[in-house]
Design an enzyme around this catalytic site. Structure first.
Site, PDB file in Angstrom:
ATOM      1  N   ASP A  68       0.839  -1.199   0.000  1.00 61.06           N
ATOM      2  CA  ASP A  68       0.000   0.000   0.000  1.00 61.06           C
ATOM      3  C   ASP A  68       0.873   1.248   0.000  1.00 61.06           C
ATOM      4  OD1 ASP A  68       0.988  -0.343   2.564  1.00 61.06           O
ATOM      5  OD2 ASP A  68      -0.942  -0.450   3.556  1.00 61.06           O
ATOM      6  N   ASN A 137      -7.589  -2.222  14.428  1.00 59.36           N
ATOM      7  CA  ASN A 137      -8.975  -2.529  14.055  1.00 59.36           C
ATOM      8  C   ASN A 137      -9.053  -3.734  13.106  1.00 59.36           C
ATOM      9  OD1 ASN A 137      -8.051  -1.520  11.651  1.00 59.36           O
ATOM     10  ND2 ASN A 137      -9.426   0.246  11.566  1.00 59.36           N
ATOM     11  N   HIS A 139      -7.234  -4.168  10.302  1.00 62.94           N
ATOM     12  CA  HIS A 139      -6.977  -3.950   8.868  1.00 62.94           C
ATOM     13  C   HIS A 139      -5.682  -4.633   8.436  1.00 62.94           C
ATOM     14  CE1 HIS A 139      -4.762  -0.002   9.973  1.00 62.94           C
ATOM     15  NE2 HIS A 139      -3.869  -0.686   9.296  1.00 62.94           N
ATOM     16  N   GLU A 144      -9.629  -1.301   5.331  1.00 58.05           N
ATOM     17  CA  GLU A 144     -10.280  -0.986   6.587  1.00 58.05           C
ATOM     18  C   GLU A 144     -11.535  -1.856   6.781  1.00 58.05           C
ATOM     19  OE1 GLU A 144      -8.731   0.635   8.676  1.00 58.05           O
ATOM     20  OE2 GLU A 144      -8.167   2.672   8.116  1.00 58.05           O
TER      21      GLU A 144
END
Ligand code: GLP
Length: 254
Positions: A68, A137, A139, A144
């Site tokens: 990414d 979280n 990811h 996400e």
């Protein structure tokens, strides 16, 4: 469930385990295609690899592919993932930076950039081993919660919690980009082998959630339950919310 869990005492130990396995793989497959992650978690892996290069490991024919990139950071920005991977992976291995592929997140047309990166990955012949970290979280890459499992490389919007977590590298929250380019979950799942590294108490709940069947979009890393060859190599704190039965089911090796 086919995820194997290996628990080690410290983040350094987890990095060494993975780094040495990667070095062995590269010895056996000198033209390996390795997917690489950013964040603080993979750093001990990259240090181990650099050490193996110092001892004679040849990585000159390996190709490296980033997961990414933040959108809009000028080239050479210290927080861009290209810069991070050159500084922490390529330079210490004295590897040619041209062998590192990253999505072009400076382009006027980010969607086109995403498509181009997806094509590059598809044409590469496929990632042999993909290294992943995990967000608090759940990811992976910058996928996400809520990202569809069939997503390809795309433009993503960072959640407030991810921007807050990553603001520690930028100094303040306002400077953290809101958009990114990221391999999608289906892109990541095409890798032949996947190894996820995590350490620390703040990752314990994401790790437990990722291993709890069934896979759910609310916790992107749980998609890895559908992958045929995935390892989680985590430290004791990150494993602290796994119960013994879970570790046995997943083949934990302490
Ligand atoms: C970023 C990256 C992820 C990484 C995550 C966790 O959001 N896009 O690939 O897994 O940070 O980073 P750290 O290892 O520093 O906790």
């Amino acid at each position: 469930m086919s995820i194997s869990v290996i628990v080690r005492r410290s983040p350094n130990d987890t990095g060494t385990v993975i780094g040495l396995r990667l070095a062995q793989f590269i010895k056996e497959h000198p033209q390996a295609r390795i997917g690489v992650a950013t964040g603080s978690s993979p750093l001990p892996i990259y240090r181990t690899l650099a050490h193996e290069v110092d001892k004679g490991l040849d990585v000159s024919q390996v190709s490296w592919y980033a997961l990414d990139e933040y959108a809009g950071l000028p080239s050479g920005h210290p927080q861009s993932y290209r810069f991070f991977l050159e500084k922490n992976l390529m330079d210490p291995m004295k590897a040619n930076p041209d062998r590192l592929h990253t999505p072009d997140a400076l382009s006027q047309d980010l969607h086109k950039s995403a498509d181009r990166y997806e094509e590059l990955l598809a044409d590469s012949g496929g990632i042999d081993i993909q290294i992943l970290g995990i967000g608090i979280n759940g990811h992976i890459g910058f996928n996400e919660p809520g990202t569809p499992f069939d997503s390809l490389t795309h433009v993503g919007e960072l959640t407030e919690s991810t921007r807050l977590a990553n603001s520690r590298f930028f100094g303040n929250l306002e400077d953290v980009p809101t958009l990114c380019l990221t391999q999608g979950l289906a892109t990541i799942m095409r890798a032949k082998h996947i190894v996820l590294i995590a350490g620390g108490k703040n990752k314990a709940s994401a790790i437990a959630g990722a291993l709890l069947p069934p896979p759910k979009r609310a916790l992107p890393a749980s998609v890895l339950q559908n992958h045929p060859s995935t390892w989680f190599v985590i430290d004791e704190e990150a494993a602290s919310q796994l119960d013994q039965s879970n570790k046995e089911v997943t083949g934990s090796d302490r």
